[in-house]
Design a protein around this motif. Structure first.
Motif, PDB file in Angstrom:
ATOM      1  N   PHE A   1       0.730  -1.370  -0.103  1.00 59.20           N
ATOM      2  CA  PHE A   1       0.218  -0.215  -0.048  1.00 59.20           C
ATOM      3  C   PHE A   1       0.811   1.351   0.016  1.00 59.20           C
ATOM      4  N   LYS A   2       0.217   2.244   0.018  1.00 56.84           N
ATOM      5  CA  LYS A   2       0.974   3.760  -0.280  1.00 56.84           C
ATOM      6  C   LYS A   2       1.594   4.076   1.072  1.00 56.84           C
ATOM      7  N   THR A   3       0.980   3.731   2.364  1.00 58.25           N
ATOM      8  CA  THR A   3       1.737   4.042   3.725  1.00 58.25           C
ATOM      9  C   THR A   3       1.613   2.864   4.669  1.00 58.25           C
ATOM     10  N   ALA A   4       2.174   2.741   5.627  1.00 60.53           N
ATOM     11  CA  ALA A   4       2.198   1.926   6.507  1.00 60.53           C
ATOM     12  C   ALA A   4       0.590   1.958   7.210  1.00 60.53           C
ATOM     13  N   LYS A   5       0.071   3.334   7.191  1.00 63.61           N
ATOM     14  CA  LYS A   5      -1.032   3.208   7.882  1.00 63.61           C
ATOM     15  C   LYS A   5      -2.175   2.533   7.122  1.00 63.61           C
ATOM     16  N   ASP A   6      -2.174   2.570   5.999  1.00 63.52           N
ATOM     17  CA  ASP A   6      -2.993   2.061   4.763  1.00 63.52           C
ATOM     18  C   ASP A   6      -2.879   0.493   5.308  1.00 63.52           C
ATOM     19  N   ALA A   7      -1.606  -0.140   5.241  1.00 64.36           N
ATOM     20  CA  ALA A   7      -1.734  -1.399   5.427  1.00 64.36           C
ATOM     21  C   ALA A   7      -2.272  -1.959   6.912  1.00 64.36           C
ATOM     22  N   GLU A   8      -2.049  -1.142   7.736  1.00 59.54           N
ATOM     23  CA  GLU A   8      -2.697  -1.430   9.268  1.00 59.54           C
ATOM     24  C   GLU A   8      -4.201  -1.382   9.106  1.00 59.54           C
ATOM     25  N   TYR A   9      -4.741  -0.409   8.334  1.00 55.97           N
ATOM     26  CA  TYR A   9      -6.250  -0.223   8.276  1.00 55.97           C
ATOM     27  C   TYR A   9      -6.893  -1.530   7.430  1.00 55.97           C
ATOM     28  N   VAL A  10      -6.028  -1.793   6.396  1.00 57.90           N
ATOM     29  CA  VAL A  10      -6.751  -3.146   5.590  1.00 57.90           C
ATOM     30  C   VAL A  10      -6.502  -4.340   6.420  1.00 57.90           C
ATOM     31  N   LEU A  11      -5.472  -4.350   7.243  1.00 60.54           N
ATOM     32  CA  LEU A  11      -5.156  -5.755   8.026  1.00 60.54           C
ATOM     33  C   LEU A  11      -6.442  -5.781   9.099  1.00 60.54           C
ATOM     34  N   GLU A  12      -6.955  -4.689   9.522  1.00 60.19           N
ATOM     35  CA  GLU A  12      -7.792  -4.591  10.903  1.00 60.19           C
ATOM     36  C   GLU A  12      -9.457  -4.932  10.019  1.00 60.19           C
ATOM     37  N   ILE A  13      -9.419  -4.129   8.856  1.00 61.14           N
ATOM     38  CA  ILE A  13     -10.850  -4.216   8.306  1.00 61.14           C
ATOM     39  C   ILE A  13     -11.270  -5.349   7.613  1.00 61.14           C
ATOM     40  N   LEU A  14     -10.254  -6.093   6.953  1.00 60.90           N
ATOM     41  CA  LEU A  14     -10.523  -7.513   6.262  1.00 60.90           C
ATOM     42  C   LEU A  14     -10.035  -8.771   7.144  1.00 60.90           C
ATOM     43  N   ARG A  15      -9.984  -8.284   8.344  1.00 63.69           N
ATOM     44  CA  ARG A  15      -9.747  -9.606   9.283  1.00 63.69           C
ATOM     45  C   ARG A  15     -10.802 -10.572   9.321  1.00 63.69           C
TER      46      ARG A  15
ATOM     47  N   TYR B   1     -22.774 -14.897  13.067  1.00 61.56           N
ATOM     48  CA  TYR B   1     -21.430 -14.365  13.357  1.00 61.56           C
ATOM     49  C   TYR B   1     -20.336 -15.133  12.520  1.00 61.56           C
ATOM     50  N   LYS B   2     -19.193 -14.544  12.083  1.00 60.27           N
ATOM     51  CA  LYS B   2     -17.841 -15.144  11.764  1.00 60.27           C
ATOM     52  C   LYS B   2     -17.160 -15.839  12.743  1.00 60.27           C
ATOM     53  N   ASP B   3     -16.253 -16.839  12.411  1.00 59.91           N
ATOM     54  CA  ASP B   3     -15.629 -17.615  13.205  1.00 59.91           C
ATOM     55  C   ASP B   3     -14.445 -16.752  13.840  1.00 59.91           C
ATOM     56  N   GLU B   4     -13.853 -15.984  13.196  1.00 60.63           N
ATOM     57  CA  GLU B   4     -12.596 -15.150  13.679  1.00 60.63           C
ATOM     58  C   GLU B   4     -12.937 -14.029  14.481  1.00 60.63           C
ATOM     59  N   LEU B   5     -12.128 -13.613  15.280  1.00 59.74           N
ATOM     60  CA  LEU B   5     -12.483 -12.413  16.381  1.00 59.74           C
ATOM     61  C   LEU B   5     -11.619 -11.509  15.330  1.00 59.74           C
ATOM     62  N   VAL B   6     -12.387 -10.111  15.765  1.00 56.61           N
ATOM     63  CA  VAL B   6     -12.085  -8.815  15.184  1.00 56.61           C
ATOM     64  C   VAL B   6     -11.033  -8.101  15.925  1.00 56.61           C
ATOM     65  N   GLY B   7      -9.840  -7.997  15.314  1.00 53.78           N
ATOM     66  CA  GLY B   7      -8.800  -7.388  16.212  1.00 53.78           C
ATOM     67  C   GLY B   7      -8.376  -7.787  17.658  1.00 53.78           C
ATOM     68  N   SER B   8      -8.278  -6.802  18.506  1.00 50.65           N
ATOM     69  CA  SER B   8      -8.111  -6.795  19.783  1.00 50.65           C
ATOM     70  C   SER B   8      -9.120  -6.925  20.715  1.00 50.65           C
ATOM     71  N   SER B   9     -10.394  -6.792  20.072  1.00 56.12           N
ATOM     72  CA  SER B   9     -11.670  -6.720  20.859  1.00 56.12           C
ATOM     73  C   SER B   9     -12.114  -7.773  21.181  1.00 56.12           C
ATOM     74  N   ASN B  10     -11.899  -8.967  20.824  1.00 58.10           N
ATOM     75  CA  ASN B  10     -12.250 -10.191  21.119  1.00 58.10           C
ATOM     76  C   ASN B  10     -13.717 -10.471  20.816  1.00 58.10           C
ATOM     77  N   LYS B  11     -14.318  -9.654  19.674  1.00 56.86           N
ATOM     78  CA  LYS B  11     -15.494  -9.526  19.331  1.00 56.86           C
ATOM     79  C   LYS B  11     -15.624 -10.211  17.790  1.00 56.86           C
ATOM     80  N   ARG B  12     -16.442 -10.778  17.630  1.00 60.15           N
ATOM     81  CA  ARG B  12     -16.781 -11.409  16.161  1.00 60.15           C
ATOM     82  C   ARG B  12     -17.891 -10.612  15.405  1.00 60.15           C
ATOM     83  N   ALA B  13     -17.387 -10.309  14.054  1.00 58.81           N
ATOM     84  CA  ALA B  13     -18.372  -9.556  13.310  1.00 58.81           C
ATOM     85  C   ALA B  13     -19.365 -10.563  12.617  1.00 58.81           C
TER      86      ALA B  13
END
Length: 256
Positions: free
Chosen positions: A65-79, A200-212
């Motif tokens: 991605f263009k910036t490290a911040k972009d990569a961090e965002y994608v890593l979180e949103i597409l988990r 609910y999806k099987d995977e947890l979202v980020g560090s919130s321990n919640k599932r989307a």
């Protein structure tokens, strides 16, 4: 976009802005991945290494991605997002890792489809089921709204086999699952008023321990892009599905 879909030299890549992705189904293309990632961040390069002989990809790749911040965002949103039934695995690129797209290429074997349709994430959760509602009744009841690609599931006690009062249905597109929710949520099924929503999806979202839940924007985007790129098998026409979708009134009571 042509320059984006290329293999970049390790010396040129911004490691901090790069992600490694894996567990990619054979039906996924570079174009589909690009259209997914570009929705959430500007893509600089994308590489999906291919077998030199079979010309099929090897199930993993890299996106910068263009910036490290972009990569961090994608890593979180597409988990936890699924591509053709497989969970897309994403992680940061190790700064000491050197890519070698041709490594072990001759040992790669393309997977084969095993389902009657493509799993795009259109999975529903049905609760407050009557004890007499079994898998066959779930199929008979919900198949009128679209193509069910996995055997219906009624959660059961492992010892007695008795129903736990909830189950799951998985369709091959969101038009069917949306329609099922619209028509069946709050309906009386065998004397019980059932609730129908996205599972609910099987995977947890980020560090919130919640599932989307399934049915989110990313899954719908993937499903739409798959259709545009002709990667979703044509569904067989179903008279029941056609007739049910043409009705404007919602059935109030269904008895077993």
């Amino acid at each position: 976009m042509i320059n984006v879909l290329r293999h970049s030299n390790d010396s040129d890549r911004n490691i901090n802005a790069s992600l490694y992705f894996s567990n990619i189904d054979y039906q996924v293309t570079e174009l589909l991945l690009y259209e997914l990632f570009i929705q959430f961040g500007p893509v600089r390069t994308l590489n999906l290494p291919k077998d030199r002989i079979l010309k099929t990809h090897q199930g993993y790749g890299f996106v910068e991605f263009k910036t490290a911040k972009d990569a961090e965002y994608v890593l979180e949103i597409l988990r936890g997002i699924r591509l053709f039934g497989k969970v897309l695995k994403l992680k940061k690129v190790d700064p000491h890792f050197k890519t070698n797209p041709s490594a072990s290429a001759s040992n790669q074997v393309a997977p084969t489809p095993t389902m009657s349709g493509v799993d795009v994430g259109a999975k529903l959760f049905i609760k407050n089921l009557h004890p007499l509602v079994d898998e066959k009744m779930l199929r008979d009841t919900f198949s009128k709204f679209g193509n069910i690609i996995r055997p219906p599931v009624v959660a059961r006690d492992p010892d007695s086999g008795a129903s736990k009062g909830y189950g799951f249905i998985t369709y091959d597109d969101f038009a069917a699952s949306d329609l099922a929710i619209e028509k069946m949520n709050g309906v009386i099924l065998t004397n019980n008023k059932i609730s129908v929503s996205y599972a609910y999806k099987d995977e947890l979202v980020g560090s919130s321990n919640k599932r989307a839940k399934h049915g989110d924007k990313a899954e719908r985007l993937l499903a739409e892009n798959a259709k545009k790129n002709n990667m979703v098998p044509q569904k067989r026409s179903s008279p029941n599905a056609t007739s049910s979708q043409s009705k404007t009134k919602k059935a109030k009571v269904i008895t077993g």
